[in-house]
Design an enzyme around this catalytic site. Structure first.
Site, PDB file in Angstrom:
ATOM      1  N   LYS A  29       9.561   3.277  11.819  1.00 26.69           N
ATOM      2  CA  LYS A  29       9.690   2.579  10.533  1.00 26.69           C
ATOM      3  C   LYS A  29       8.494   2.875   9.662  1.00 26.69           C
ATOM      4  O   LYS A  29       7.358   2.869  10.141  1.00 26.69           O
ATOM      5  CB  LYS A  29       9.747   1.061  10.826  1.00 26.69           C
ATOM      6  CG  LYS A  29      10.087   0.213   9.628  1.00 26.69           C
ATOM      7  CD  LYS A  29      11.572   0.090   9.394  1.00 26.69           C
ATOM      8  CE  LYS A  29      11.917  -0.575   8.076  1.00 26.69           C
ATOM      9  NZ  LYS A  29      11.855   0.348   6.917  1.00 26.69           N
ATOM     10  N   LYS A  63       0.802  -1.248  13.110  1.00 30.03           N
ATOM     11  CA  LYS A  63       1.159  -2.367  12.217  1.00 30.03           C
ATOM     12  C   LYS A  63       2.406  -3.121  12.703  1.00 30.03           C
ATOM     13  O   LYS A  63       2.410  -4.350  12.758  1.00 30.03           O
ATOM     14  CB  LYS A  63       1.408  -1.815  10.805  1.00 30.03           C
ATOM     15  CG  LYS A  63       1.563  -2.881   9.740  1.00 30.03           C
ATOM     16  CD  LYS A  63       1.942  -2.284   8.376  1.00 30.03           C
ATOM     17  CE  LYS A  63       0.935  -1.275   7.879  1.00 30.03           C
ATOM     18  NZ  LYS A  63       1.250  -0.781   6.519  1.00 30.03           N
ATOM     19  N   LYS A  88       6.083   7.688   8.769  1.00 29.29           N
ATOM     20  CA  LYS A  88       5.768   7.697   7.330  1.00 29.29           C
ATOM     21  C   LYS A  88       6.224   9.034   6.772  1.00 29.29           C
ATOM     22  O   LYS A  88       6.231  10.051   7.491  1.00 29.29           O
ATOM     23  CB  LYS A  88       4.261   7.549   7.118  1.00 29.29           C
ATOM     24  CG  LYS A  88       3.890   7.104   5.739  1.00 29.29           C
ATOM     25  CD  LYS A  88       3.967   5.587   5.635  1.00 29.29           C
ATOM     26  CE  LYS A  88       3.394   5.041   4.370  1.00 29.29           C
ATOM     27  NZ  LYS A  88       3.109   3.606   4.486  1.00 29.29           N
ATOM     28  N   THR A 118       5.121  -7.535   0.247  1.00 23.17           N
ATOM     29  CA  THR A 118       3.786  -7.075   0.659  1.00 23.17           C
ATOM     30  C   THR A 118       2.723  -7.916  -0.046  1.00 23.17           C
ATOM     31  O   THR A 118       1.766  -8.373   0.581  1.00 23.17           O
ATOM     32  CB  THR A 118       3.622  -5.566   0.376  1.00 23.17           C
ATOM     33  OG1 THR A 118       4.750  -4.881   0.919  1.00 23.17           O
ATOM     34  CG2 THR A 118       2.369  -5.024   1.029  1.00 23.17           C
ATOM     35  N   ASN A 177       3.564  -2.233  -7.260  1.00 25.40           N
ATOM     36  CA  ASN A 177       4.343  -3.250  -6.553  1.00 25.40           C
ATOM     37  C   ASN A 177       3.430  -4.256  -5.854  1.00 25.40           C
ATOM     38  O   ASN A 177       3.514  -5.462  -6.083  1.00 25.40           O
ATOM     39  CB  ASN A 177       5.279  -2.563  -5.533  1.00 25.40           C
ATOM     40  CG  ASN A 177       5.939  -3.564  -4.616  1.00 25.40           C
ATOM     41  OD1 ASN A 177       5.356  -3.975  -3.623  1.00 25.40           O
ATOM     42  ND2 ASN A 177       7.139  -4.001  -4.955  1.00 25.40           N
ATOM     43  N   SER A 230      11.049  -5.939   5.550  1.00 27.51           N
ATOM     44  CA  SER A 230      11.968  -4.819   5.794  1.00 27.51           C
ATOM     45  C   SER A 230      12.760  -5.067   7.092  1.00 27.51           C
ATOM     46  O   SER A 230      13.957  -4.785   7.167  1.00 27.51           O
ATOM     47  CB  SER A 230      11.189  -3.509   5.947  1.00 27.51           C
ATOM     48  OG  SER A 230      10.928  -2.951   4.682  1.00 27.51           O
TER      49      SER A 230
HETATM   50  N1  LIG Z   1       5.161  -1.022  -1.214  1.00 23.15           N
HETATM   51  C1  LIG Z   1       4.967  -1.598  -0.040  1.00 23.15           C
HETATM   52  O1  LIG Z   1       5.803  -2.376   0.440  1.00 23.15           O
HETATM   53  C2  LIG Z   1       3.710  -1.346   0.736  1.00 23.15           C
HETATM   54  C3  LIG Z   1       2.656  -0.643   0.205  1.00 23.15           C
HETATM   55  N2  LIG Z   1       1.485  -0.541   0.911  1.00 23.15           N
HETATM   56  C4  LIG Z   1       0.347   0.173   0.361  1.00 23.15           C
HETATM   57  O2  LIG Z   1      -0.098  -0.467  -0.833  1.00 23.15           O
HETATM   58  C5  LIG Z   1      -0.659   0.516  -1.719  1.00 23.15           C
HETATM   59  C6  LIG Z   1       0.034   0.419  -3.067  1.00 23.15           C
HETATM   60  O3  LIG Z   1       1.420   0.674  -2.894  1.00 23.15           O
HETATM   61  P1  LIG Z   1       2.504   0.248  -3.984  1.00 23.15           P
HETATM   62  O4  LIG Z   1       2.015  -0.913  -4.743  1.00 23.15           O
HETATM   63  O5  LIG Z   1       3.795   0.202  -3.289  1.00 23.15           O
HETATM   64  O6  LIG Z   1       2.500   1.542  -4.922  1.00 23.15           O
HETATM   65  P2  LIG Z   1       2.914   1.646  -6.463  1.00 23.15           P
HETATM   66  O7  LIG Z   1       3.241   3.066  -6.677  1.00 23.15           O
HETATM   67  O8  LIG Z   1       3.907   0.616  -6.825  1.00 23.15           O
HETATM   68  O9  LIG Z   1       1.562   1.278  -7.213  1.00 23.15           O
HETATM   69  C7  LIG Z   1       0.372   2.001  -7.042  1.00 23.15           C
HETATM   70  C8  LIG Z   1      -0.651   1.463  -8.029  1.00 23.15           C
HETATM   71  O10 LIG Z   1      -1.893   2.117  -7.791  1.00 23.15           O
HETATM   72  C9  LIG Z   1      -2.388   2.608  -9.044  1.00 23.15           C
HETATM   73  N3  LIG Z   1      -3.276   3.727  -8.818  1.00 23.15           N
HETATM   74  C10 LIG Z   1      -2.976   4.991  -8.459  1.00 23.15           C
HETATM   75  N4  LIG Z   1      -4.081   5.739  -8.411  1.00 23.15           N
HETATM   76  C11 LIG Z   1      -5.104   4.919  -8.744  1.00 23.15           C
HETATM   77  C12 LIG Z   1      -6.498   5.087  -8.894  1.00 23.15           C
HETATM   78  N5  LIG Z   1      -7.061   6.276  -8.689  1.00 23.15           N
HETATM   79  N6  LIG Z   1      -7.253   4.017  -9.274  1.00 23.15           N
HETATM   80  C13 LIG Z   1      -6.675   2.818  -9.507  1.00 23.15           C
HETATM   81  N7  LIG Z   1      -5.365   2.593  -9.363  1.00 23.15           N
HETATM   82  C14 LIG Z   1      -4.595   3.632  -9.009  1.00 23.15           C
HETATM   83  C15 LIG Z   1      -1.150   2.959  -9.830  1.00 23.15           C
HETATM   84  O11 LIG Z   1      -1.407   3.076 -11.213  1.00 23.15           O
HETATM   85  C16 LIG Z   1      -0.280   1.755  -9.488  1.00 23.15           C
HETATM   86  O12 LIG Z   1      -0.650   0.640 -10.276  1.00 23.15           O
HETATM   87  C17 LIG Z   1      -0.499   1.870  -1.005  1.00 23.15           C
HETATM   88  O13 LIG Z   1      -1.680   2.124  -0.276  1.00 23.15           O
HETATM   89  C18 LIG Z   1       0.643   1.609  -0.037  1.00 23.15           C
HETATM   90  O14 LIG Z   1       0.620   2.472   1.068  1.00 23.15           O
HETATM   91  C19 LIG Z   1       1.324  -1.120   2.130  1.00 23.15           C
HETATM   92  C20 LIG Z   1       2.349  -1.803   2.714  1.00 23.15           C
HETATM   93  C21 LIG Z   1       3.652  -1.902   2.098  1.00 23.15           C
HETATM   94  O1  LIG Z   2       8.734  -1.568   4.742  1.00 26.57           O
HETATM   95  C1  LIG Z   2       8.558  -0.625   5.487  1.00 26.57           C
HETATM   96  O2  LIG Z   2       9.352  -0.243   6.302  1.00 26.57           O
HETATM   97  C2  LIG Z   2       7.252   0.159   5.486  1.00 26.57           C
HETATM   98  C3  LIG Z   2       6.253  -0.211   4.442  1.00 26.57           C
HETATM   99  C4  LIG Z   2       5.094   0.720   4.552  1.00 26.57           C
HETATM  100  O3  LIG Z   2       5.234   1.912   4.340  1.00 26.57           O
HETATM  101  C5  LIG Z   2       3.801   0.214   4.955  1.00 26.57           C
HETATM  102  O4  LIG Z   2       3.704  -0.897   5.484  1.00 26.57           O
HETATM  103  O5  LIG Z   2       2.803   0.943   4.780  1.00 26.57           O
END
Ligand SMILES: NC(=O)C1=CN([C@@H]2O[C@H](COP(=O)(O)OP(=O)(O)OC[C@H]3O[C@@H](n4cnc5c(N)ncnc54)[C@H](O)[C@@H]3O)[C@@H](O)[C@H]2O)C=CC1
Ligand SMILES: O=C(O)CCC(=O)C(=O)O
Length: 411
Positions: free
Chosen positions: A66, A90, A102, A185, A216, A344
């Protein structure tokens, strides 16, 4: 330090603490399968564009693998390997019946039109469809992907295997997504932070927060924190960084981001240098963007008392040592951001049951998992006299090691 070297280092430290046998350690470290595929699409102007897609399936001893799919220019094999491995620990820390995987495509999604993104996602799915599945490997969104991306994967996969909503999570509600997954998250980050603060008699209200990343995870964390009276004093995204020491108005900021595609220029704030976001004065720092951002260059400058790792591997091991000496408490990624994969799991369960839960049930179950997760991590810290990162790693590794040994290696 590169993401894989950093993750392997934490793995090895935890393995030594647990006293794992060297051969078992090797078996746990090597990924189950690494997939690399070529994805060529016609662009809207008729020219061709080629991309490389990855899916690393790290471990399946506790259940189907996952993990999310990331669209970002810096996606490379080492990073995807590190992120897949982190998913294994995790899901074990969260104690949900999954392994870890991943995926990602090296691309800049903001340079592609919606129809180009759709074509790219469909080609990637065609390349990997026979290696993912409801009981083998279940993708989800990560940086640069969202519920629409999951809808395209579902549709493309279903052409080969019949209608299969449970093959992806984080999909739109109309296609079998779970209520509460979009916020999960960020909500998990809130529950984790609350549980940590409560231990020293503190609450979210009255604390000052800085958040790097307003996608997000970062935007949901900001919204939920401010609803509970926490002051979000600075945020950043790819467009820039902003600050208001009296607290940003998050509802207005969300509207601004929707209209302007970034936090830059928000009227109720002052612009600050993007690099300084991590060292802004605050109580709780939440990195919610890229990996490796907290490193030996900036660790000594960090003023937060707590770091809650919403992003994956935001802290380099060298920075970990510096922060520990400075008394900063870090809630590690494999616990702090596990709310996403936990919901999830609820989504997958609902798809398999063919029964949809109310959002209140999703959020209540998530709180139970996050609270129990911290309790379990802390028990490991006590047993092994270690910090929270090693508490989480030893908890995850121990569960995966036990499952692996129980299953055996008979060919
Ligand atoms: N979406 C999910 O359910 C999960 C996400 N994560 C982690 O959380 C983090 C964010 O993921 P999401 O919010 O889903 O991605 P997203 O794509 O929705 O948002 C990413 C954010 O980071 C910003 N960003 C990108 N480069 C940057 C930089 N150099 N400086 C400052 N901001 C920057 C973007 O502008 C955007 O606001 C990642 O590390 C991801 O692996 C972890 C667990 C679950
Ligand atoms: O919701 C999922 O299955 C995975 C989310 C994820 O990529 C993460 O926790 O880094």
């Amino acid at each position: 330090m590169n993401a894989l070297a950093a993750t392997n280092r934490n793995f090895k430290l935890a393995s030594r603490i647990l006293g794992l046998d060297a051969k078992l350690e090797k078996s746990l470290l090597i990924p189950f399968r690494e997939i690399k595929v070529e994805c060529t699409i016609p662009k809207d102007d008729g020219t061709l564009a080629s991309f490389i897609g990855f899916r690393v399936q790290h471990d399946n001893s506790r259940g189907p693998m996952k993990g999310g799919i990331r669209y970002h220019p810096e996606v490379d094999p080492d990073e995807v390997n590190a992120l897949a491995q982190l998913m294994t620990w995790k899901t074990a820390v969260a104690n949900i019946p999954y392994g870890g995987a991943k995926g990602g495509i090296g691309c800049n999604p903001s340079d592609l039109s919606i129809s180009e993104l759709e074509r790219l996602t469909r080609v990637f799915t065609q390349r990997i469809h026979d290696l993912i599945g409801i009981h083998t490997d279940v993708p989800a969104p990560d940086m640069g992907t969202n519920s629409q991306t999951m809808a395209w994967i579902l549709d493309e996969y279903s052409k080969f295997h019949g209608h299969s909503p449970a093959v992806v999570t984080g999909k739109p509600i109309d296609l079998g997504g779970s209520l509460g997954r979009d916020a999960a998250t960020g909500r998990g980050v809130l529950f984790a932070t609350e549980a940590l603060l409560n231990e020293s008699g503190k609450t979210i209200s009255g604390q000052r927060f800085v958040i790097q990343g307003f996608g997000n995870v970062g935007s949901w964390a900001a919204r939920l924190i401010s609803e509970l009276g926490g002051k979000v004093v600075a945020v950043s995204d790819i467009s820039g960084a902003i600050k208001n020491k009296n607290g940003l108005d998050i509802d207005s900021l969300l509207k601004h981001v929707q209209e302007n595609r970034g936090v830059k220029g928000f009227h109720g704030s002052d612009a600050i240098d993007s690099d300084s976001i991590l060292v802004e004065d605050c109580d709780v720092l939440i990195p919610a963007a890229l990996g490796g951002v907290i490193n030996r260059e900036n660790a000594n400058e960090i003023k937060a008392k707590y770091i809650v790792e919403a992003a994956n591997h935001p802290t380099d091991p060298e920075a970990d040592e510096i922060l520990k000496k400075n008394g900063v408490v870090i809630l590690p990624d494999i616990y702090a951001n596990s709310g996403g994969v936990t919901v999830s799991y609820f989504e997958w369960v609902q798809n398999i049951q063919g029964f949809m839960w109310e959002e209140e049930r999703v959020n209540n179950e998530l709180k139970t998992y996050m609270t129990k997760g911290l309790k379990n991590v802390k028990e490991m810290c006590k047993t092994h006299n270690c910090d929270l990162r090693m508490g989480a790693f030893t908890l995850g590794l121990n569960r995966v090691a036990r499952a692996t040994v129980l299953r055996g290696w008979e060919a």
